[in-house]
Motif scaffolding. Structure first.
Motif, short mmCIF file in Angstrom:
data_model
loop_
_atom_site.label_atom_id
_atom_site.label_comp_id
_atom_site.label_asym_id
_atom_site.label_seq_id
_atom_site.Cartn_x
_atom_site.Cartn_y
_atom_site.Cartn_z
N THR A 1 38.17 44.63 31.42
CA THR A 1 37.62 45.21 32.54
C THR A 1 38.63 46.54 33.13
O THR A 1 39.83 46.43 32.80
CB THR A 1 37.68 43.93 33.44
N LEU A 2 37.87 47.14 34.08
CA LEU A 2 38.74 48.09 34.81
C LEU A 2 38.90 47.54 36.35
O LEU A 2 39.39 47.96 37.10
CB LEU A 2 37.68 49.41 34.88
N THR A 3 38.19 46.41 36.52
CA THR A 3 38.28 45.99 37.88
C THR A 3 38.74 44.48 37.61
O THR A 3 37.76 43.54 37.84
CB THR A 3 36.67 46.10 38.54
N VAL B 1 38.20 54.09 39.10
CA VAL B 1 37.91 52.77 39.53
C VAL B 1 37.78 52.99 41.01
O VAL B 1 37.76 53.92 41.71
CB VAL B 1 39.20 51.88 39.20
N SER C 1 34.11 52.34 36.27
CA SER C 1 33.48 50.62 36.63
C SER C 1 32.07 51.01 37.26
O SER C 1 31.89 52.23 37.77
CB SER C 1 34.33 49.99 37.72
N GLU D 1 31.22 45.40 36.63
CA GLU D 1 32.16 44.81 37.41
C GLU D 1 31.71 43.50 37.73
O GLU D 1 31.24 43.00 38.65
CB GLU D 1 32.08 45.65 38.91
N ASP E 1 41.76 48.43 42.49
CA ASP E 1 42.20 48.24 41.15
C ASP E 1 43.47 49.11 40.71
O ASP E 1 43.97 48.82 39.75
CB ASP E 1 41.09 49.07 40.19
#
Length: 455
Positions: free
Chosen positions: A239-241, A374, A197, A231, A378
Motif C-alpha cells: 500500500t501507499l497509505t 500520497v 493512492s 486506499e 502518509d
C-alpha cells in the motif's frame, strides 16, 4: 536512526540521498497581485527548486518586517519555496558525481477543504446569515463576502484550479522542474510507472505532474503509466497509505489515529476562547457563544481561500500570536496522528522506506525514476521511520507551544510537499567513497551534514 543507518550500507562508489521537502515562503495575501508579486510557480531557474524570489509589499497587518502568515498555516496552505537565509543556494550534485536514480514521494497539490472541514465552514456561515444582523470590526467583511466555492459537492477535497496557487498548476510546474533536473534519467525505450493512492486529488496531482514531466501525450504515447493503489484495508503491506491498513493503529482508541484530534482539541482550549471573546466584543453580539470549532474554521478558511482566490480577508482578522497557536495546533494534530508522537507511525513509514532501500541497493538496473503520490498523513510516517526528527526528546505538550520543537508542519508538509531521494554515482577518485547526505530544504535544523551522516 536504525533505518537511516541501514541506507548507509548501500555498496556503491558513492551514494547520497537528497531529501527535498518542499517548503514555502512568500508574500502575504493582501499583496499577491500588487507590485512585484508573482505566483510561486513562476520565476528563476537557478536551481530546480528556485522559483519566485522577488520582494513584495507587506500586508495590511501591522507586523514586523519579514513576518508572513503563509509560514504559519500548518500544512493548510499553498506551497511556496523556502527563500530564507538557510535555504540551499545550489542543489547540484558534488563535482564528479551524477544522479543515476531518483525517488519522489509527493503530497497532493493545493486543494479545497475536505468535505468534513468544508461542512463546518458552511454551517458557521449559515449561522451568521440566520442572525440577520450586520457584523462589525474584524468581521465586517463578511457582510459582503461569499464562500470560495459555489459548488461544494463538486469541489470539496479536489485540487484547486484557479489563483496563483492552483493545485493543478503547481503539480504541472513541479513536473516541468523535475524534467529540467532529471530529463537524462527518463527511459527512452521503456514506459515509466507512476503510483498514486486512490484519491481524486492525489490521482489528479499525479496526472498533472506527468504532463509536465513527460509531456501532454504521456499516456497516448506510452511514455508513462499511472497505477492507482486502492486506499483499502485489504491491501495490507502492499500500500501507499499504511494508515488505512494497520489494524492496531485503526483500533487503538487511545494512541491510534484519533489521538491527533484529541490533542488538537486540548490545545484549542488554551487559545481559542480568548479570540472568540475578542470578536464578539467588536459589537458582534449576534455571534455569542462562538465555539472553538467555529473560530478554528475561520483560521482554516484563510489558507483555503488563498488556494482558490489568491487572497483572503480571513488572514487579516487574527494576530501573529493567533497564527502561532494555529500552526502549533496543526503540528499537534499530525504529530500525534501520524508523526513521531504516534507509536505506530515508524512501523507504517517503514513500508515505503524498506521498498525504496531495496531499489537503491539495486541501483539503475532496477530503474531510474520512481514516482509516488500520497497524502501528508502518509509522508509523516516515512519521516518518522527515517529518524529525521530526533531533536524533540519529549512529546509535544498540549498546554503551551513548544517553541524550540523540530516538528513543524508549515515548512515540511504544505500542500504539494515532496520528498526526493537521489542516488549519486561518483568517480573512483572521489574523496568520500560512501556517504548518506540528507538535505532538507528548510532551515539548518533539518540539514544533516556529511560528517553527521557518516556516524
Amino acid at each position: 536512526m536504525p533505518f537511516a543507518r541501514s541506507l548507509l550500507k548501500i555498496s556503491t562508489i558513492l551514494f547520497a540521498v537528497a531529501l527535498g521537502l518542499v517548503i514555502y515562503q512568500g508574500s502575504r495575501y493582501s499583496s499577491l497581485f500588487e507590485g512585484q508579486s508573482e505566483s510561486p510557480y513562476f520565476g528563476r531557474w537557478k536551481t530546480w527548486f528556485s522559483l519566485s524570489q522577488s520582494k513584495v509589499p507587506g500586508s495590511k497587518q501591522s507586523l514586523e518586517k519579514g513576518w508572513n502568515v503563509i509560514h504559519h498555516l500548518g500544512g493548510n496552505g499553498p506551497w511556496i519555496e523556502n527563500t530564507g537565509e538557510d535555504a540551499d543556494p545550489n542543489l547540484a550534485p558534488p563535482e564528479g558525481c551524477s544522479v543515476d536514480q531518483v525517488h519522489l514521494l509527493s503530497r497532493h497539490g493545493e486543494r479545497y477543504p475536505t468535505p468534513s472541514a468544508g461542512s463546518r465552514h458552511l454551517q458557521f456561515l449559515k449561522r451568521v446569515e440566520e442572525t440577520g444582523l450586520p457584523l462589525n470590526g474584524s468581521l465586517e467583511f463578511l457582510n459582503d463576502w461569499a464562500y470560495f466555492s459555489n459548488n461544494p459537492e463538486r469541489d470539496f477535497g479536489e485540487l484547486t484550479n484557479t489563483s496563483p496557487y492552483a493545485g493543478t498548476l503547481g503539480a504541472f510546474t513541479t513536473g516541468v522542474k523535475f524534467r529540467t533536473r532529471y530529463e537524462d534519467l527518463i527511459p527512452r525505450d521503456s514506459r515509466t510507472r507512476l503510483w498514486a493512492s486512490d484519491s481524486g486529488r492525489v490521482i489528479d496531482t499525479a496526472r498533472h505532474f506527468a504532463s509536465g514531466f513527460f509531456g501532454l501525450d504521456w499516456e497516448s504515447s506510452g511514455k508513462a503509466q499511472l497505477q492507482i493503489i486502492p486506499e483499502s484495508f485489504e491491501r495490507g503491506a502492499d500500500t501507499l497509505t499504511p494508515g488505512d491498513t494497520c489494524l492496531r493503529y485503526l483500533e487503538d482508541p487511545i494512541l491510534g489515529h484519533d489521538n491527533g484530534l484529541e490533542m488538537l482539541l486540548q490545545f484549542q482550549e488554551t487559545y481559542i476562547p480568548a479570540i472568540a471573546n475578542r470578536l464578539i466584543h467588536e459589537d458582534n453580539i449576534g455571534l455569542s457563544n462562538l465555539s472553538n470549532e467555529e473560530v478554528y474554521g475561520m483560521q482554516e478558511m484563510c489558507g483555503f481561500e488563498l488556494m482558490v482566490r489568491g487572497t483572503s480577508p480571513w488572514c487579516e482578522i487574527f494576530t501573529k500570536q493567533d497564527w502561532y497557536n494555529f500552526e502549533y495546533a496543526r503540528d499537534l494534530l499530525l504529530y500525534y496522528r501520524a508523526g513521531p508522537g504516534n507509536p505506530y507511525a515508524g512501523a507504517m513509514g517503514w513500508l515505503w522506506l524498506n521498498a525504496t532501500t531495496g531499489l537503491l541497493h539495486e541501483g539503475p538496473m532496477a530503474g531510474s525514476i520512481f514516482l509516488s503520490f500520497v497524502h501528508d498523513g502518509d509522508i509523516a510516517p516515512f519521516l518518522t521511520a527515517l529518524g529525521v526528527f530526533t531533536g524533540d526528546k519529549e512529546l509535544l505538550p498540549t498546554t503551551h507551544i513548544a517553541a524550540k520543537r523540530e516538528w513543524r508542519i508549515s515548512p515540511i508538509l504544505p500542500m504539494g510537499a515532496r520528498v526526493t531521494l537521489e542516488r549519486l554515482s561518483c568517480s573512483p577518485t572521489h574523496e568520500d567513497p560512501q556517504v548518506l547526505r540528507g538535505h532538507v530544504l528548510s532551515i539548518s535544523l533539518w540539514n544533516m551534514s556529511v560528517n553527521e551522516a557518516k556516524k
